[in-house]
Scaffold this active site. Structure first.
Site, mmCIF file in Angstrom:
data_model
loop_
_atom_site.group_PDB
_atom_site.id
_atom_site.type_symbol
_atom_site.label_atom_id
_atom_site.label_comp_id
_atom_site.label_asym_id
_atom_site.label_seq_id
_atom_site.Cartn_x
_atom_site.Cartn_y
_atom_site.Cartn_z
ATOM 1 N N ARG A 88 0.848 -1.194 0.000
ATOM 2 C CA ARG A 88 0.000 0.000 0.000
ATOM 3 C C ARG A 88 0.884 1.245 0.000
ATOM 4 O O ARG A 88 0.554 2.269 -0.568
ATOM 5 C CB ARG A 88 -0.886 0.023 1.237
ATOM 6 C CG ARG A 88 -2.057 -0.924 1.170
ATOM 7 C CD ARG A 88 -3.027 -0.629 2.283
ATOM 8 N NE ARG A 88 -4.088 -1.638 2.318
ATOM 9 C CZ ARG A 88 -3.992 -2.768 3.006
ATOM 10 N NH1 ARG A 88 -2.917 -3.042 3.712
ATOM 11 N NH2 ARG A 88 -4.991 -3.630 2.987
ATOM 12 N N ARG A 151 -13.323 -8.600 7.447
ATOM 13 C CA ARG A 151 -12.490 -9.763 7.083
ATOM 14 C C ARG A 151 -12.255 -10.641 8.315
ATOM 15 O O ARG A 151 -12.406 -11.863 8.268
ATOM 16 C CB ARG A 151 -11.169 -9.273 6.485
ATOM 17 C CG ARG A 151 -11.370 -8.687 5.093
ATOM 18 C CD ARG A 151 -10.096 -8.135 4.505
ATOM 19 N NE ARG A 151 -10.351 -7.708 3.118
ATOM 20 C CZ ARG A 151 -9.743 -6.698 2.519
ATOM 21 N NH1 ARG A 151 -8.832 -5.981 3.161
ATOM 22 N NH2 ARG A 151 -10.027 -6.387 1.266
#
Ligand code: APR
Length: 308
Positions: A88, A151
């Protein structure tokens, strides 16, 4: 009158967000992108789904910021998605330019809006949006914690073969590999998860959660996740527009909470009509606090690179 939402970036996350917003009849939606034709085409396609799905929300695509004027809320998804092998953080500089440029234009036309930032690296881009907009911190919110927590909840529910709705918990810290799922505050129908699962199994789930974004990138090969991210954005929009006072993990600009100052970090917040209406501070053990500090330090590194 229906609320108006602008979604900046008509790619996977942006278009799916527009779709979910219309489906839930939460707002009229303007999709804006630098590409010509893509936002217009997707906007028209979504509008034409209205008679079948039963929504009257107006969805339209544009390249002109004048069309975004007076939005109640703006979702920032513009940028470049993560490619395989790319962290990222690699995205930092490219996306900084995009977020800076688009936020400047968007706030000129919608000075009273609430900003939800999705572009990665999330915490640094939210900080960019806060500084560039000059908005108060309750109106600039980063979407990460709901996704990471979703998640985490998915994996726990799967492992225990229980409903995802039974699994509650949250993930603290930056939206990166240092994020901090907190098992002590994770419950299944009110039962602490540690009572139901051996530690090694829970540790493996925490590790998988931390790498959850990368797992999808590795599978998709071109692009990153968008179904769960857009669902997370829409949960935030729903909490704000319906003034639900919903406690959700989001990236918020801390001004001393959790001993952190001048930095976006994921924490539980209360979302209502004013955006972030409260930052909820919970007691952490020394170990949890150290993990949060480590995560905040990695956000700080990125923020310093871009100088916001
Ligand atoms: N102005 C407007 N739109 C832009 C600009 C800009 N300056 N620069 C890029 N875009 C648009 C692209 O043209 C593209 O349509 O942003 C869109 C991004 O869409 P995708 O490439 O499909 O990426 P997506 O999967 O939607 O992810 C967007 O969200 O989850 C994060 O890491 C992800 O940062 C990424 C962002």
């Amino acid at each position: 009158m229906r609320k108006k939402v602008t979604v900046v970036g008509a790619g996977n996350v942006g278009a799916t967000t527009a779709h979910r917003l219309a489906d839930k009849q939460l707002a009229d939606v303007v999709l804006i992108d630098i590409l010509e034709g893509i936002p217009q085409g997707k906007g028209l396609d979504l509008l034409e789904a209205g008679p079948i799905e039963g929504y009257d929300c107006r969805v339209r695509g544009t390249n002109d910021y004048a069309d975004t004027a007076n939005s109640d809320l703006v979702v920032m998804t513009a940028g470049f998605p993560r490619k395989p092998g790319m962290s990222r953080d690699d995205l930092l500089k490219a996306n900084f330019d995009v977020v800076k440029g688009t936020i400047e234009k968007v706030v000129k036309h919608s000075p009273d809006c609430i900003l939800i930032v999705v572009t990665n690296p999330l915490d640094a881009m939210a900080q960019t949006a806060l500084k560039v907009s000059g908005f108060s911190r309750n109106r600039v919110i980063g979407m990460a914690g709901i996704l990471d927590t979703a998640r985490y909840r998915t994996f726990i529910a799967e492992a225990l073969n229980v409903s995802v709705q039974n699994v509650q918990g949250f993930v603290l810290g930056g939206h990166g590999d240092t994020m901090v799922p907190v098992p002590r505050y994770t419950t299944v129908a009110g039962i602490p998860v540690a009572e139901l699962m051996p530690k090694d199994k829970l540790d493996a789930i925490i590790e998988r959660t931390r790498k959850g974004g990368g797992e999808i990138v590795a599978l998709l090969k071109a692009g990153s996740a968008y179904y769960a991210p857009s669902a997370a954005v829409v949960e935030m929009v729903d909490a704000i527009f319906n003034d639900r006072k919903k406690v959700l993990p989001c990236a918020a600009y801390l001004e001393g909470e959790y001993g952190i100052k001048g930095l976006f970090v994921g924490v539980p917040v209360k979302l209502g009509a004013k955006g972030i209406e409260q930052i909820i501070e919970i007691k952490l053990t020394a170990e949890e606090k150290a993990a949060l500090d480590k995560s905040a330090a990695s956000v700080k590194e990125l923020v310093q690179i871009v100088g916001v």
